[in-house]
Motif scaffolding. Structure first.
Motif, mmCIF file in Angstrom:
data_model
loop_
_atom_site.group_PDB
_atom_site.id
_atom_site.type_symbol
_atom_site.label_atom_id
_atom_site.label_comp_id
_atom_site.label_asym_id
_atom_site.label_seq_id
_atom_site.Cartn_x
_atom_site.Cartn_y
_atom_site.Cartn_z
ATOM 1 N N MET A 55 6.500 -1.961 -1.419
ATOM 2 C CA MET A 55 5.680 -3.152 -1.573
ATOM 3 C C MET A 55 4.245 -2.814 -1.166
ATOM 4 S SD MET A 55 5.967 -6.965 0.139
ATOM 5 C CE MET A 55 6.332 -6.327 1.749
ATOM 6 N N THR A 56 3.314 -3.146 -2.043
ATOM 7 C CA THR A 56 1.898 -3.044 -1.730
ATOM 8 C C THR A 56 1.417 -4.454 -1.438
ATOM 9 O OG1 THR A 56 1.670 -1.161 -3.234
ATOM 10 C CG2 THR A 56 -0.359 -2.283 -2.570
ATOM 11 N N TYR A 57 0.761 -4.632 -0.307
ATOM 12 C CA TYR A 57 0.337 -5.967 0.105
ATOM 13 C C TYR A 57 -0.989 -5.908 0.831
ATOM 14 C CZ TYR A 57 1.931 -4.740 4.832
ATOM 15 O OH TYR A 57 2.093 -4.130 6.055
ATOM 16 N N GLU A 58 -1.603 -7.080 0.978
ATOM 17 C CA GLU A 58 -2.813 -7.231 1.786
ATOM 18 C C GLU A 58 -2.440 -7.972 3.054
ATOM 19 O OE1 GLU A 58 -6.000 -9.098 -0.320
ATOM 20 O OE2 GLU A 58 -6.063 -7.534 -1.848
ATOM 21 N N ASP A 59 -2.937 -7.489 4.194
ATOM 22 C CA ASP A 59 -2.675 -8.174 5.455
ATOM 23 C C ASP A 59 -3.713 -9.286 5.662
ATOM 24 O OD1 ASP A 59 -4.995 -6.924 6.362
ATOM 25 O OD2 ASP A 59 -3.957 -5.512 7.653
#
Length: 88
Positions: A55-59
Protein backbone atom coordinates in the motif's frame (compact mmCIF):
# COMPACT_ATOMS: atom_id res chain seq x y z
CA UNK A 1 44.24 15.18 -8.91
CA UNK A 2 42.72 13.99 -5.68
CA UNK A 3 40.03 11.27 -6.05
CA UNK A 4 37.99 12.43 -3.08
CA UNK A 5 36.99 15.55 -5.01
CA UNK A 6 35.63 13.36 -7.79
CA UNK A 7 33.66 11.09 -5.45
CA UNK A 8 32.10 13.86 -3.36
CA UNK A 9 29.53 14.99 -5.98
CA UNK A 10 28.53 11.37 -6.62
CA UNK A 11 28.05 10.73 -2.92
CA UNK A 12 25.90 13.84 -2.50
CA UNK A 13 23.76 12.97 -5.54
CA UNK A 14 23.18 9.40 -4.40
CA UNK A 15 22.22 10.56 -0.90
CA UNK A 16 19.69 13.01 -2.35
CA UNK A 17 18.24 10.34 -4.63
CA UNK A 18 17.80 7.95 -1.72
CA UNK A 19 16.13 10.65 0.39
CA UNK A 20 13.47 11.10 -2.32
CA UNK A 21 12.50 7.42 -2.35
CA UNK A 22 9.83 6.08 -0.04
CA UNK A 23 11.12 3.49 2.40
CA UNK A 24 9.01 0.33 2.50
CA UNK A 25 7.90 -0.64 5.99
CA UNK A 26 6.63 -4.12 6.92
CA UNK A 27 3.37 -4.14 8.86
CA UNK A 28 3.39 -5.89 12.24
CA UNK A 29 0.07 -6.67 13.93
CA UNK A 30 -0.96 -3.86 16.26
CA UNK A 31 1.52 -1.26 15.02
CA UNK A 32 0.07 2.26 14.91
CA UNK A 33 -0.54 3.62 11.42
CA UNK A 34 -0.82 7.24 10.32
CA UNK A 35 -2.78 6.95 7.06
CA UNK A 36 -4.44 10.09 5.77
CA UNK A 37 -4.96 9.05 2.12
CA UNK A 38 -4.41 5.75 0.29
CA UNK A 39 -2.69 6.37 -3.05
CA UNK A 40 -2.61 2.78 -4.35
CA UNK A 41 -2.70 -0.88 -3.34
CA UNK A 42 -1.02 -3.61 -5.36
CA UNK A 43 -0.63 -7.36 -4.98
CA UNK A 44 0.51 -10.29 -7.13
CA UNK A 45 -2.14 -11.43 -9.60
CA UNK A 46 -3.29 -14.99 -10.35
CA UNK A 47 -2.07 -16.33 -7.01
CA UNK A 48 -4.38 -18.16 -4.63
CA UNK A 49 -3.32 -17.91 -1.00
CA UNK A 50 -1.60 -15.47 1.31
CA UNK A 51 0.40 -12.82 -0.56
CA UNK A 52 2.38 -9.72 0.28
CA UNK A 53 0.47 -6.64 -0.82
CA UNK A 54 1.91 -3.14 -0.92
CA UNK A 55 0.00 0.00 0.00
CA UNK A 56 1.26 3.44 -0.95
CA UNK A 57 -0.26 6.14 1.23
CA UNK A 58 0.17 9.68 2.50
CA UNK A 59 0.45 10.27 6.23
CA UNK A 60 -1.04 13.23 8.12
CA UNK A 61 2.06 15.31 7.29
CA UNK A 62 1.63 14.69 3.53
CA UNK A 63 4.65 12.38 3.33
CA UNK A 64 4.21 9.48 0.90
CA UNK A 65 5.04 6.09 2.44
CA UNK A 66 4.85 2.42 1.46
CA UNK A 67 3.69 -0.45 3.62
CA UNK A 68 3.97 -4.19 2.91
CA UNK A 69 1.39 -6.43 4.56
CA UNK A 70 0.09 -9.99 4.32
CA UNK A 71 -3.42 -10.67 3.00
CA UNK A 72 -5.49 -13.38 1.36
CA UNK A 73 -5.20 -12.85 -2.38
CA UNK A 74 -8.01 -11.92 -4.74
CA UNK A 75 -6.91 -14.68 -7.15
CA UNK A 76 -8.77 -17.51 -5.40
CA UNK A 77 -12.10 -16.98 -7.12
CA UNK A 78 -13.87 -15.50 -4.10
CA UNK A 79 -15.47 -12.18 -4.89
CA UNK A 80 -15.89 -9.28 -2.49
CA UNK A 81 -19.61 -10.05 -2.14
CA UNK A 82 -18.82 -13.56 -0.82
CA UNK A 83 -19.74 -15.38 -4.04
CA UNK A 84 -17.50 -17.94 -5.73
CA UNK A 85 -16.10 -17.70 -9.21
CA UNK A 86 -13.57 -19.27 -11.57
CA UNK A 87 -15.24 -22.69 -11.36
CA UNK A 88 -15.04 -23.16 -7.59
Amino acid sequence: MNCKYLLLPLTVCSALAMAGEAQVQNYVYGMPLDINKVVSISEPEAVCGVVTAQMTYEDSQGVQRELDYQKWSNGCGIFDDGGLGMGY
